[in-house]
Design an enzyme around this catalytic site. Structure first.
Site, PDB file in Angstrom:
ATOM      1  N   TYR A 132       0.819  -1.221   0.000  1.00  0.00           N
ATOM      2  CA  TYR A 132       0.000   0.000   0.000  1.00  0.00           C
ATOM      3  C   TYR A 132       0.850   1.267   0.000  1.00  0.00           C
ATOM      4  O   TYR A 132       0.426   2.303  -0.479  1.00  0.00           O
ATOM      5  CB  TYR A 132      -0.907   0.038   1.232  1.00  0.00           C
ATOM      6  CG  TYR A 132      -2.274  -0.574   1.039  1.00  0.00           C
ATOM      7  CD1 TYR A 132      -2.414  -1.850   0.514  1.00  0.00           C
ATOM      8  CD2 TYR A 132      -3.416   0.120   1.409  1.00  0.00           C
ATOM      9  CE1 TYR A 132      -3.662  -2.409   0.363  1.00  0.00           C
ATOM     10  CE2 TYR A 132      -4.674  -0.436   1.258  1.00  0.00           C
ATOM     11  CZ  TYR A 132      -4.794  -1.699   0.735  1.00  0.00           C
ATOM     12  OH  TYR A 132      -6.036  -2.257   0.587  1.00  0.00           O
TER      13      TYR A 132
ATOM     14  N   LYS B 172       2.919 -15.305   1.741  1.00  0.00           N
ATOM     15  CA  LYS B 172       3.068 -15.985   0.445  1.00  0.00           C
ATOM     16  C   LYS B 172       4.558 -16.275   0.299  1.00  0.00           C
ATOM     17  O   LYS B 172       5.209 -15.859  -0.667  1.00  0.00           O
ATOM     18  CB  LYS B 172       2.511 -15.094  -0.683  1.00  0.00           C
ATOM     19  CG  LYS B 172       2.423 -15.775  -2.035  1.00  0.00           C
ATOM     20  CD  LYS B 172       1.334 -16.835  -2.125  1.00  0.00           C
ATOM     21  CE  LYS B 172       1.399 -17.548  -3.466  1.00  0.00           C
ATOM     22  NZ  LYS B 172       0.462 -18.683  -3.557  1.00  0.00           N
TER      23      LYS B 172
ATOM     24  N   ASP C 292      -3.345 -17.955  -0.183  1.00  0.00           N
ATOM     25  CA  ASP C 292      -4.375 -18.593  -1.022  1.00  0.00           C
ATOM     26  C   ASP C 292      -5.093 -19.684  -0.230  1.00  0.00           C
ATOM     27  O   ASP C 292      -6.324 -19.786  -0.245  1.00  0.00           O
ATOM     28  CB  ASP C 292      -3.786 -19.130  -2.346  1.00  0.00           C
ATOM     29  CG  ASP C 292      -2.503 -19.949  -2.167  1.00  0.00           C
ATOM     30  OD1 ASP C 292      -1.929 -19.972  -1.054  1.00  0.00           O
ATOM     31  OD2 ASP C 292      -2.069 -20.574  -3.155  1.00  0.00           O
TER      32      ASP C 292
ATOM     33  N   ASP D 110      -6.495  -6.802   3.937  1.00  0.00           N
ATOM     34  CA  ASP D 110      -7.638  -6.114   3.323  1.00  0.00           C
ATOM     35  C   ASP D 110      -8.583  -7.138   2.702  1.00  0.00           C
ATOM     36  O   ASP D 110      -9.795  -7.104   2.912  1.00  0.00           O
ATOM     37  CB  ASP D 110      -7.112  -5.148   2.244  1.00  0.00           C
ATOM     38  CG  ASP D 110      -8.228  -4.412   1.537  1.00  0.00           C
ATOM     39  OD1 ASP D 110      -9.155  -3.936   2.225  1.00  0.00           O
ATOM     40  OD2 ASP D 110      -8.188  -4.321   0.293  1.00  0.00           O
TER      41      ASP D 110
ATOM     42  N   ASP E 139     -12.450  -8.858   4.307  1.00  0.00           N
ATOM     43  CA  ASP E 139     -13.755  -8.798   3.621  1.00  0.00           C
ATOM     44  C   ASP E 139     -14.387 -10.190   3.558  1.00  0.00           C
ATOM     45  O   ASP E 139     -15.595 -10.351   3.753  1.00  0.00           O
ATOM     46  CB  ASP E 139     -13.610  -8.259   2.187  1.00  0.00           C
ATOM     47  CG  ASP E 139     -13.830  -6.751   2.102  1.00  0.00           C
ATOM     48  OD1 ASP E 139     -13.564  -6.058   3.107  1.00  0.00           O
ATOM     49  OD2 ASP E 139     -14.262  -6.273   1.034  1.00  0.00           O
TER      50      ASP E 139
HETATM   51  C1  IPM Z   1     -10.426  -1.008   4.141  1.00  0.00           C
HETATM   52  C2  IPM Z   1     -10.697  -0.327   2.825  1.00  0.00           C
HETATM   53  C3  IPM Z   1      -9.538   0.614   2.504  1.00  0.00           C
HETATM   54  C4  IPM Z   1      -8.281  -0.205   2.383  1.00  0.00           C
HETATM   55  C5  IPM Z   1      -9.744   1.489   1.253  1.00  0.00           C
HETATM   56  C6  IPM Z   1     -10.999   2.314   1.345  1.00  0.00           C
HETATM   57  C7  IPM Z   1      -8.553   2.365   0.984  1.00  0.00           C
HETATM   58  O1  IPM Z   1     -10.896  -1.265   1.818  1.00  0.00           O
HETATM   59  O2  IPM Z   1     -10.273  -0.294   5.145  1.00  0.00           O
HETATM   60  O3  IPM Z   1     -10.408  -2.244   4.160  1.00  0.00           O
HETATM   61  O4  IPM Z   1      -8.003  -0.774   1.326  1.00  0.00           O
HETATM   62  O5  IPM Z   1      -7.552  -0.288   3.373  1.00  0.00           O
HETATM   63 MG    MG Z   2     -11.030  -3.281   2.519  1.00  0.00          MG
END
Ligand code: IPM
Ligand code: MG
Length: 348
Positions: free
Chosen positions: A131, A181, A213, A237, A241
């Site tokens: 990042y 990884k 993975d 990240d 999710d």
């Molecule tokens: C998160 C979001 C952020 C990230 C974005 C909005 C920059 O997806 O906090 O998970 O990638 O960190």
């Molecule tokens: Mg995110």
């Protein structure tokens, strides 16, 4: 941006209620970040916002981004505001708990028996890795455009997120899985080495390693095998999710981002959901639970944090559901009705 203001408004209602009940003496200031800040000042992280953040005891953050800012120069996109704030405040330690409220077992896209009782914590490194790595960019080489980024971690960066994760695992069930990884990427070979070096200092924690993975697969195959997962910025990240959906909805997941001295920013894991913004459809519970984390970690008000989390349990018991988690037999409620219900549950 997006649903940010509406979910934040509900969290404030709830915080005002616990403030009164427990005499916390909270005081507030507000500042813009992301697209709203770009519209107002031309900058996704205005200096005034950063000053206010530095002057505060904690940051409670809504959400950023939306299609109207997607075509802007990359240097002033809304995401730059959030990444800039994380970086400026050195909020390297991101705690993303994926906890399934038992009332929502049926809301998960996975079978109830796979997710029932789920309680895992993803510890994501938040201020380094790909990042932030340099060099990065898009440029012309040999007559065509190339895009490039740098996946880089220093051992001190790995060590500090590793220590945080070991400490958290020691307070939980004592199992830490480091995700990398290392079969392909050198940066994560070092990551694995540093995690191994730390392990002897935490004899009460059992360290294991998993390739990312496989971790993605295991999260949807048998998620309850995990206690604490620690991983770099990008893998964290993505995996967080996936973990969010195990709990029924990403609208349920809070997060904390902490620096070395324990200063924290608290935000829901979900984004700005521009498609439903302003319609009262958003689930404010992730934001409300983020406020509870703020009370717990930044203000040492465990009692008030417990009260909020219990109140969320009560409204779910009552069958109240926003659109993202509603099923047959539930009571569909709007964003503000959900916030009001949590406030009411707090009072009872
Ligand atoms: C998160 C979001 C952020 C990230 C974005 C909005 C920059 O997806 O906090 O998970 O990638 O960190
Ligand atoms: Mg995110």
């Amino acid at each position: 941006d997006g649903i940010g203001p509406e979910v934040l408004a509900e969290a404030r209602k709830v915080l005002d209620a616990v403030d009164q009940r427990f005499g916390l003496g909270l005081s507030w200031d507000e500042a813009l970040l992301g697209g709203a800040a770009i519209d107002a000042t031309g900058h996704p992280l205005p200096p005034e916002t950063l000053e206010k953040a530095k002057a505060s005891g904690a940051i409670l953050f809504g959400a950023i981004g939306g299609p109207q800012w997607d075509t802007l120069d990359r240097a002033i996109r809304p995401e730059k505001g959030l990444l800039g704030l994380r970086s400026e405040m050195q909020l390297f330690g991101n705690l993303r708990p994926a906890l399934l409220y038992p009332q929502l077992a049926a809301a998960s896209s996975l079978k109830p028996e796979i997710v029932a009782g789920l309680d895992i914590l993803i510890v994501r490194e938040l201020t380094g890795g790909i990042y932030f790595g340099e060099p990065r960019g898009i440029e012309e080489r040999n007559g065509e455009r190339v895009g490039f980024n740098t996946y880089i971690y220093s051992e001190s960066e790995v060590r500090r997120i590793g220590r945080l994760a070991f400490e958290l695992a020691a307070k939980r069930n004592g199992r830490l899985c480091s995700v990398d990884k290392a079969n392909v990427l050198e940066a994560t070979v070092l990551w694995r080495e540093v995690m191994e070096e730390l392990a002897p200092e935490y004899p009460q924690v059992e360290l294991s390693h998993m390739y990312v993975d496989n971790a993605a697969m295991q999260l949807v195959r048998a998620p309850k095998q995990f206690d604490v997962l620690v991983t770099g910025n990008m893998f964290g990240d993505i995996l967080s999710d996936a973990a969010a959906m195990l709990t029924g909805s990403i609208g349920m997941l809070p997060s904390a981002a902490l620096n070395q001295s324990g200063f924290g920013m608290y935000e829901p894991c979900h984004g700005s959901a521009p498609d439903i913004a302003g319609q009262g459809k958003a689930n404010p519970l992730a934001m409300i639970l983020s406020a509870a984390m703020m009370l717990r970690y930044s203000f040492d008000c465990a009692e008030a944090a417990d009260a909020i989390e219990a109140a969320v349990g009560v409204v779910l018991d009552q069958g109240l559901r926003t659109a993202d988690i509603v099923a047959d037999g539930d009571v569909a409620v709007s964003t503000s009705e959900m916030g009001d219900a949590v406030v009411k549950a707090l009072a009872s």
